[in-house]
Design a protein around this motif. Structure first.
Motif, mmCIF file in Angstrom:
data_model
loop_
_atom_site.group_PDB
_atom_site.id
_atom_site.type_symbol
_atom_site.label_atom_id
_atom_site.label_comp_id
_atom_site.label_asym_id
_atom_site.label_seq_id
_atom_site.Cartn_x
_atom_site.Cartn_y
_atom_site.Cartn_z
ATOM 1 N N ASP A 154 0.829 -1.203 0.000
ATOM 2 C CA ASP A 154 0.000 0.000 0.000
ATOM 3 C C ASP A 154 0.872 1.266 0.000
ATOM 4 O O ASP A 154 2.090 1.207 0.213
ATOM 5 N N HIS B 153 -6.039 -3.150 -1.517
ATOM 6 C CA HIS B 153 -7.313 -2.809 -2.123
ATOM 7 C C HIS B 153 -7.301 -1.344 -2.519
ATOM 8 O O HIS B 153 -6.309 -0.640 -2.308
ATOM 9 N N THR B 154 -8.392 -0.898 -3.092
ATOM 10 C CA THR B 154 -8.388 0.362 -3.827
ATOM 11 C C THR B 154 -9.032 1.518 -3.075
ATOM 12 O O THR B 154 -9.494 2.476 -3.686
ATOM 13 N N ASP B 155 -9.037 1.494 -1.743
ATOM 14 C CA ASP B 155 -9.558 2.623 -0.970
ATOM 15 C C ASP B 155 -8.525 3.743 -0.923
ATOM 16 O O ASP B 155 -7.320 3.514 -1.060
ATOM 17 N N ASP C 225 -7.237 5.410 1.427
ATOM 18 C CA ASP C 225 -6.203 5.389 2.464
ATOM 19 C C ASP C 225 -5.142 4.324 2.180
ATOM 20 O O ASP C 225 -4.271 4.080 3.011
ATOM 21 N N HIS C 226 -5.170 3.744 0.977
ATOM 22 C CA HIS C 226 -4.204 2.707 0.604
ATOM 23 C C HIS C 226 -3.447 3.024 -0.686
ATOM 24 O O HIS C 226 -2.455 2.380 -0.980
ATOM 25 N N ASP D 275 -13.631 -4.519 3.675
ATOM 26 C CA ASP D 275 -14.656 -3.544 3.290
ATOM 27 C C ASP D 275 -14.675 -3.271 1.787
ATOM 28 O O ASP D 275 -15.434 -2.423 1.326
ATOM 29 N N ASN D 276 -13.850 -3.966 1.046
ATOM 30 C CA ASN D 276 -13.717 -3.725 -0.386
ATOM 31 C C ASN D 276 -13.564 -5.092 -1.060
ATOM 32 O O ASN D 276 -12.724 -5.889 -0.640
ATOM 33 N N THR E 126 -10.143 -6.738 -1.890
ATOM 34 C CA THR E 126 -9.158 -6.915 -0.824
ATOM 35 C C THR E 126 -8.417 -8.248 -0.934
ATOM 36 O O THR E 126 -9.024 -9.312 -1.024
ATOM 37 N N ASP F 76 -7.261 -4.445 6.001
ATOM 38 C CA ASP F 76 -8.046 -3.775 7.044
ATOM 39 C C ASP F 76 -8.429 -4.698 8.194
ATOM 40 O O ASP F 76 -8.816 -4.229 9.270
ATOM 41 N N ASP G 185 -16.388 -1.087 9.630
ATOM 42 C CA ASP G 185 -15.693 -1.391 8.380
ATOM 43 C C ASP G 185 -16.273 -2.606 7.656
ATOM 44 O O ASP G 185 -16.214 -2.676 6.423
#
Length: 266
Positions: free
Chosen positions: A42, A72-74, A76-77, A139-140, A143, A158, A190
């Motif tokens: 990340d 994953h693609t949030d 915060d990453h 949450d995605n 992930t 997460d 989450d």
């Protein structure tokens, strides 16, 4: 501020804390795995991209990195993802077909820089083998965490995160109550679908981590957790289905929060 600390001889943590008013602090972690083919797990939060890069440079020259594992693609990453791809033309991104597809909606990845690794598959990066794993909670849908055979560390994305009143460098320094309360609360926020999951199915997922017996668990949202804490972390997740569901503030409560945030002391 993004700081760093050493979680293992060849693993550095790049970390910051994001305050959630009224609830606590969320650690936001990225990880540098050093070796013959260094891996960055990340790339920090988008809002901290200017701080993330100097912190990264303090532990490794970005030009030495060979891989980015994008869990994953949030936001915060993947804060510094494209800057790193621009700075280092040889750098490749480990993700999944779904992860790449989600990125295409906002900041497409160059197709020749992508390497797909699905849960259950392995990739050899220099002197270590990484086994992709879908964590028990997420949450995605893109992930993908992994187990590193060389260090014995499980990178859980997460999963196992916590909202905390203070954030040490070692999760073992948290009291049992603070840790479980923080982890259960985080999971209800989450991964709210855990309230609907079959508890037997969840137990089998947790058993998979138990059988893995990692020497350390590195979560994106928890201080480094030594392997002896494994049962405590698994116990927190097992408690989530029967925990109180999270309901966020309504408009009236939000206005009160804003009022308190803007009040002038004295």
């Amino acid at each position: 501020m993004v700081n760093s600390y050493k979680a293992a001889p060849d693993i550095e943590v790049l970390t910051s804390n994001f305050p959630i008013p009224g609830y606590g602090l969320v650690p936001i972690n990225a990880f540098v795995i050093k070796g013959s083919e260094p891996v960055l797990v990340d790339t920090g939060a988008a809002v901290e991209s200017e701080e993330f890069m100097p912190a990264l440079r303090s532990v490794i020259d970005p030009g030495e990195l060979k891989w980015i594992w994008l869990t994953h693609t949030d936001f915060d990453h993947m804060g510094s993802l494209h800057q790193l791809l621009t700075e280092n033309p040889q750098l490749r991104v480990i993700t999944t077909f779904l992860g790449m597809g989600i990125m295409d909606l906002s900041a497409p990845l160059p197709l020749d820089r992508v390497h797909f690794v699905n849960p259950g598959e392995k990739i050899t990066v220099g002197n270590r083998t990484l086994t992709a794993i879908r964590p028990p909670a997420f949450d995605n849908p893109s992930t993908t965490g992994f187990y590193d055979d060389r260090s014995g560390v499980f990178f859980s994305s997460d999963c196992f995160g916590a909202l905390l009143s203070a954030v040490p460098q070692n999760a073992a320094d948290l009291s049992g109550e603070d840790l479980q309360d923080g982890q259960v609360f985080w999971a209800t926020v989450d991964s709210p679908w855990l309230h609907k999951v079959d508890r037997g199915a969840l137990a089998r997922e947790l058993d998979g981590i138990r059988k893995m017996a990692p020497k350390m668990i590195l979560s994106s949202h928890l201080p480094a957790a030594p392997g002896h804490m494994r049962e405590r972390l698994l116990g927190s997740l097992a408690a989530v289905p029967t925990a109180q569901s999270f309901v966020g503030p309504n408009q009236a409560a939000f206005e009160q929060m804003l009022k308190k945030m803007t009040e002038v002391p004295g």
